[in-house]
Design an enzyme around this catalytic site. Structure first.
Site, PDB file in Angstrom:
ATOM      1  N   GLU A  65     -28.432 -23.094 -28.883  1.00 22.42           N
ATOM      2  CA  GLU A  65     -28.732 -23.009 -30.251  1.00 22.42           C
ATOM      3  C   GLU A  65     -28.977 -21.582 -30.534  1.00 22.42           C
ATOM      4  O   GLU A  65     -28.557 -21.172 -31.927  1.00 22.42           O
ATOM      5  CB  GLU A  65     -29.669 -24.195 -30.679  1.00 22.42           C
ATOM      6  CG  GLU A  65     -30.203 -24.049 -32.027  1.00 22.42           C
ATOM      7  CD  GLU A  65     -31.708 -24.163 -32.305  1.00 22.42           C
ATOM      8  OE1 GLU A  65     -32.294 -23.062 -32.749  1.00 22.42           O
ATOM      9  OE2 GLU A  65     -32.225 -25.348 -31.771  1.00 22.42           O
ATOM     10  N   GLU A 138     -33.029 -14.651 -24.854  1.00 21.05           N
ATOM     11  CA  GLU A 138     -33.473 -15.955 -25.524  1.00 21.05           C
ATOM     12  C   GLU A 138     -33.788 -17.043 -24.562  1.00 21.05           C
ATOM     13  O   GLU A 138     -34.723 -17.857 -24.811  1.00 21.05           O
ATOM     14  CB  GLU A 138     -32.287 -16.560 -26.486  1.00 21.05           C
ATOM     15  CG  GLU A 138     -31.799 -15.626 -27.430  1.00 21.05           C
ATOM     16  CD  GLU A 138     -33.173 -15.378 -28.615  1.00 21.05           C
ATOM     17  OE1 GLU A 138     -33.751 -16.296 -28.937  1.00 21.05           O
ATOM     18  OE2 GLU A 138     -33.177 -14.163 -28.963  1.00 21.05           O
TER      19      GLU A 138
HETATM   20 ZN   LIG Z   1     -36.197 -22.663 -30.794  1.00 24.31          ZN
END
Ligand SMILES: [Zn+2]
Length: 968
Positions: A65, A138
């Site tokens: 995501e 990330e």
């Molecule tokens: Zn997150």
């Protein structure tokens, strides 16, 4: 069957209660489903959801995501997402990972802006770049730039989830759900367990995307007043590029348990840490609207208010400090319910379990008090009709409601239309059926599919987890050949290089955005009519509210002696939650539920910009359908004039609950706690706010618990003193929001209430705060820090200019985003400017760093001074600020904000001047702000909330003069 732009219509329904025309389509070629809702809501929303059931706790769905929004086929920049955050008029822009789905929703009031957001989002989900370095940034990676340093794990999600796992409430909810559904996707941690995140590979991530991010696995949503046919045309252009794909993403139902389970887990606690206990039940599948609504009504009856019988029994038992558990969990395929107590002695877990069952058995056998039933039915119905989603777009709230059936291949409209199931339940109850008692028996008493969950405090767990991570890193390092170690270093340096390389201007320019010419030049004006009533100011806002009367009753806190300020939030709860001379608090609570849409308290603590005097108010905020105005006003009159504070046991319960909730908010809202502490240095309002809700307040509550035992008459006298001071129409304000026609009937009734209130002369109290330490370290057992530094710009000689908001937007989305988040690995890094008080603060959220983050704050000035700001960059930042100024508001919010501006004497002319300054911001304004930030670096106060070991290291290694205080 006819098709339109590649779609066939599956069904159509008009939903009168939402004033919406709903069409469900299927995309013929790929099978993607589209739910298209047409109505007159200008706050348009779009979303795309994929079913993404994980099979492990590596956080693959969550990390994906994040990465999906970091560069795509058409938008080859580091973070298209942050470019949209910076420069669009969005009213909502985010992405969320759930235990079984990933959702990408956006909203905007501007049609072109809306299409721009959709275009970037669709390109992101279908054609993300999924670079390896973005995965490292990330997700996770080994960070090592100097072979003399230890190897560490870094990654934004890695630290985000360390923060989540530091929050015992989060751990409690997560553990309960996983234990109830062990054989389904709900049995793993979709967000990612920091202990498992480093097991995830880049290949697995790309594979997860290939498998699930496909139109054949997509559910798409449109809602609002944008042209309906264009939705189909636009989507078909995207979807028809794909071939159909068989996707196996079904979410299995958990086989019901034959026997209840008992589960026990440790959590990292401080010295006074106590245990948590909840009972968790798997309820019905989210499939039948009547059962779903019935269970949500039942949940409200059991625990929805302090007077609700199960919640009251738990609190009255004295076994714990406050209730625990999420209550009804309705987002998943199967509903679940959890409740219990926090702040218990571990040895009392069985007693809590027995108490819950005894209470439920009693309710099923003797019946639920009909007044409780009526109050919950009215409260829930009021919510359904009002649809007050606050700052969250109504359309996106409905999208989530639709997904609770749609995601599992059921009718998406099933839970949107509430009128029929509501009428059916009302008819059952009116007909004398023991409907809710039946639900208790079936879903709670006779249901062995449940888990008793005990979370016990562990003083060493924090150190143990840190040691495990160290050992894992040491083993990883030992296994690396010299060549492989060189590769890790080269990779780290390459990641830093990429993070520091500015995006190609041509690639940035490709991101669609509005121009300055698209922006409104004028502020929207909110209606306000000041009317004086018996000396008390009465403000009236003529707005269409769909028949709801919104009333705020304010009491000026400026007359409160400083030692009474920390009592104010307890006084407010005492007004509403302790009963009156005429009835006990259960009966009062039932009356509020039966006749109104709710009555609550809030405070408004701000600074008058020019005089720099504090503007400090306590408010009771109520609402009711217009015909119920007499009941609402009678209740307000009772609580203001006849509330009783003399029930010591009840007051002790309230103080315990407040203490427990203050402690529970430290980890999830650490940045606010830090900001509040910083602001206490710089304005009386900031100081008062910290006294009433910050760390000082938490310390006060702990002392108050002692005082209730040792000096109850003294405590009671202070509550009575507050009533005498505050309930005084000479120092009150009344704020009414309603359409003009209904107001004609309501105004004289309100006049009656005001006439009735006592009036006395009063004067402002002298407040002289004791100074706080210049720099503070507040310690608690968490795995991450919340780092803050701030100063008052007005004290430093700065004169307000609208460009400051553009500068703050620019810093948040460039320097701070890149340094604190992308490179630092914190979940968030940002700055805030309060134009009333002058406070400018830097803050980080779930941050693995401390001194490094502070150094980045101090270096912000140098960044601004040399910043090259293109026309495009400047325009985006201006648009972003105008988007914040023009934020969408529901009518009650408009009435409230309009009143705030009145109290702060912020005229429309002043606001228009600010808007023009924002629109006229130049690169020189931004660069010139560097001088101001130099002063912040030199004179700012530092406050850090985090684990003790790290704060001590900062004291010695970095010679940071922090005064340490243990909070937990
Ligand atoms: Zn997150």
């Amino acid at each position: 069957m006819t098709t339109l732009h590649g779609f066939t219509l599956l069904r159509r329904q008009f939903i009168p209660e939402l004033n919406t025309d709903a069409h469900l389509f299927r995309h013929v070629k790929t099978g993607a489903e589209l739910l298209s809702l047409q109505n007159d809501d200008e706050n348009k929303s779009f979303g795309i959801a994929f079913r993404t059931p994980p099979t492990d706790s590596t956080g693959v769905a969550h990390i994906l995501e994040h990465i999906v929004l970091a560069g795509s086929r058409k938008y080859r920049v580091k973070e298209p997402f942050i470019e949209l955050v910076k420069g669009s008029l969005k009213t909502f822009l985010n992405a969320m990972t759930f235990p079984d789905k990933t959702v990408y929703p956006v909203a905007s009031q501007n049609l072109q802006d809306f299409y721009n957001l959709i275009d970037v989002y669709l390109d992101a989900v279908f054609y993300p770049l999924l670079n390896r370095h973005t995965f490292q940034q990330e997700g996770w990676h080994y960070e090592l730039s100097d072979p003399a340093q230890p190897l560490i794990f870094k990654g934004v999600v890695f630290n985000e989830m360390k923060g989540a796992h530091s929050d015992p409430e989060d751990l409690l909810d997560d553990s309960g759900r996983r234990a109830l559904f062990p054989d389904t996707p709900y049995g793993v941690d979709s967000g990612g367990d920091p202990r498992h995140i480093p097991d995830l590979t880049w290949e697995q991530l790309k594979d997860f995307h290939r498998r699930y991010y496909h139109p054949s696995n997509a559910r798409i949503w449109f809602y609002g007043d944008d042209p309906a046919e264009e939705r189909l045309r636009l989507l078909n252009a995207w979807l028809s590029a794909f071939e159909p794909l068989p996707v196996d993403s079904a979410v299995a139902l958990q086989t019901p348990f034959a026997q209840p389970l008992h589960v026990q887990k440790p959590y990292a606690a401080g010295e006074e840490g106590k245990a948590y206990f909840t009972l968790n039940w798997a309820l019905a599948e989210n499939a039948d609207p009547e059962t779903t609504l019935g269970l949500s009504l039942l949940a409200h009856m059991l625990i929805g208010t302090p007077a609700a019988p199960l919640r009251k029994a738990l609190i009255d038992s004295g076994l714990g400090e406050d209730t625990a558990g999420r209550g009804l969990e309705g987002d998943l395929r199967q509903m679940a319910f959890s409740t219990g107590l926090k702040g218990i002695d571990q040895a009392n877990a069985a007693a809590v379990e027995t108490l819950i069952f005894d209470t439920l058995r009693g309710l099923a056998a003797q019946g639920i008090d009909p007044r409780t039933v009526a109050a919950s039915m009215n409260t829930v119905e009021f919510r359904l009709r009002e649809r007050n989603t606050g700052g969250f777009p109504r359309g996106i709230a409905l999208f989530f409601a639709a997904l609770t059936t749609w995601l599992y291949d059921r009718d998406p409209l099933e839970l949107l239309a509430f009128e029929a199931p509501l009428e059916a339940i009302k008819a059952r109850v009116a007909g004398g059926e023991r409907y809710f008692e039946g639900l208790i028996a079936r879903y709670f008493l006779d249901n062995p599919h449940r888990v008793a969950l005990l979370l016990h405090p562990d003083l060493t767990l924090q150190a143990q987890m840190a040691a495990e991570e160290q050992a894992r890193l040491a083993a990883a390092r030992a296994a690396l050949s010299p060549a492989a170690l060189e590769e890790v270093i080269a990779d780290t340096l390459e990641l830093h290089r990429l993070q520091e390389t500015p995006d190609d201007p041509a690639a940035l320019a490709a991101i669609p955005r509005l121009t300055l010419a698209d922006l409104d030049k004028e502020n929207k004006i909110l209606p306000i009519t000041p009317l004086a009533q018996q000396g008390a100011p009465l403000l009236y806002h003529d707005l269409f509210t769909n028949g709801v009367f919104y009333l705020d009753v304010g009491m000026d806190l400026r007359q409160t002696p400083q030692e009474l300020l920390p009592f104010v939030p307890l006084f407010a709860r005492g007004l509403l939650d302790m009963g009156t001379e005429h009835e006990d608090f259960v009966s009062l609570s039932q009356r509020i539920g039966m006749h109104t849409g709710g009555l609550g308290d809030t405070s408004l603590l701000s600074t008058h910009r020019r005089s720099r005097q504090p503007v400090t108010w306590l408010f009771l905020r109520g609402k009711a359908m217009t015909p119920k105005t007499p009941e609402l006003l009678a209740i307000l009159s009772d609580v203001l004039l006849a509330a009783r504070f003399d029930n010591r046991d009840r007051f002790r319960q309230i103080v315990l609950e407040e203490k427990a909730s203050a402690e529970a908010s430290l980890v999830p809202a650490g940045h606010s706690v830090v900001n509040s502490r910083i602001s206490a240095h710089f304005s009386l309002a900031g100081w008062a706010s910290e006294q009433m809700g910050g760390i000082s307040h938490l310390f006060f509550l702990r002392e108050l618990l002692q005082a209730i035992e040792s000096d109850w008459p003294g405590v009671l006298a202070r509550l009575e003193a507050l009533r005498a001071l505050l309930v005084n129409r000479e120092r009150m304000i009344f704020n009414a929001t309603l359409d003009a026609q209904n107001w004609q009937q309501v105004q004289p009734q309100l006049q009656g209430l005001i006439d009735h209130l006592p009036a006395r002369a009063a004067s402002a109290a002298a407040w002289s705060p004791a100074p706080l330490p210049a720099h503070e370290g507040l310690t608690l057992p968490a795995q991450v820090n919340y780092v803050g530094k701030g100063a008052n710009l007005y004290d430093l000689g700065y004169e307000l200019h609208g460009s400051v908001h553009v500068v703050a937007n620019f810093l948040r989305t460039t320097w701070l985003w890149e340094r604190v988040r992308m490179q630092g690995g914190a979940y968030g890094g940002f700055c805030l400017f309060n134009q009333n008080s002058g406070l400018f603060s830097f803050l980080s959220y779930r941050d693995p760093n401390l001194t490094h983050t502070l150094a980045n704050y101090d270096a912000a000035a140098a960044f601004l001074r040399q910043a090259e700001i293109s026309e495009d960059e400047l325009t985006k930042n201006i648009i972003g600020v105008i988007g914040q100024i023009d934020a969408y508001m529901l009518p009650d919010a408009k009435g409230w904000v309009s009143m705030q501006r009145h109290l702060l004497e912020e005229s429309d002319a002043m606001r228009q001047e600010m808007r023009e300054q924002v629109l006229g911001t130049t690169p020189d304004h931004i660069r010139g702000f560097a001088d101001v930030l130099d002063e912040v670096a030199a004179h700012g106060h530092v406050v850090v909330l985090g684990p003790q070991a790290g704060l001590e290291r900062a004291q010695t290694d970095a010679a940071l003069p922090l005064t340490l205080t243990r909070v937990l």
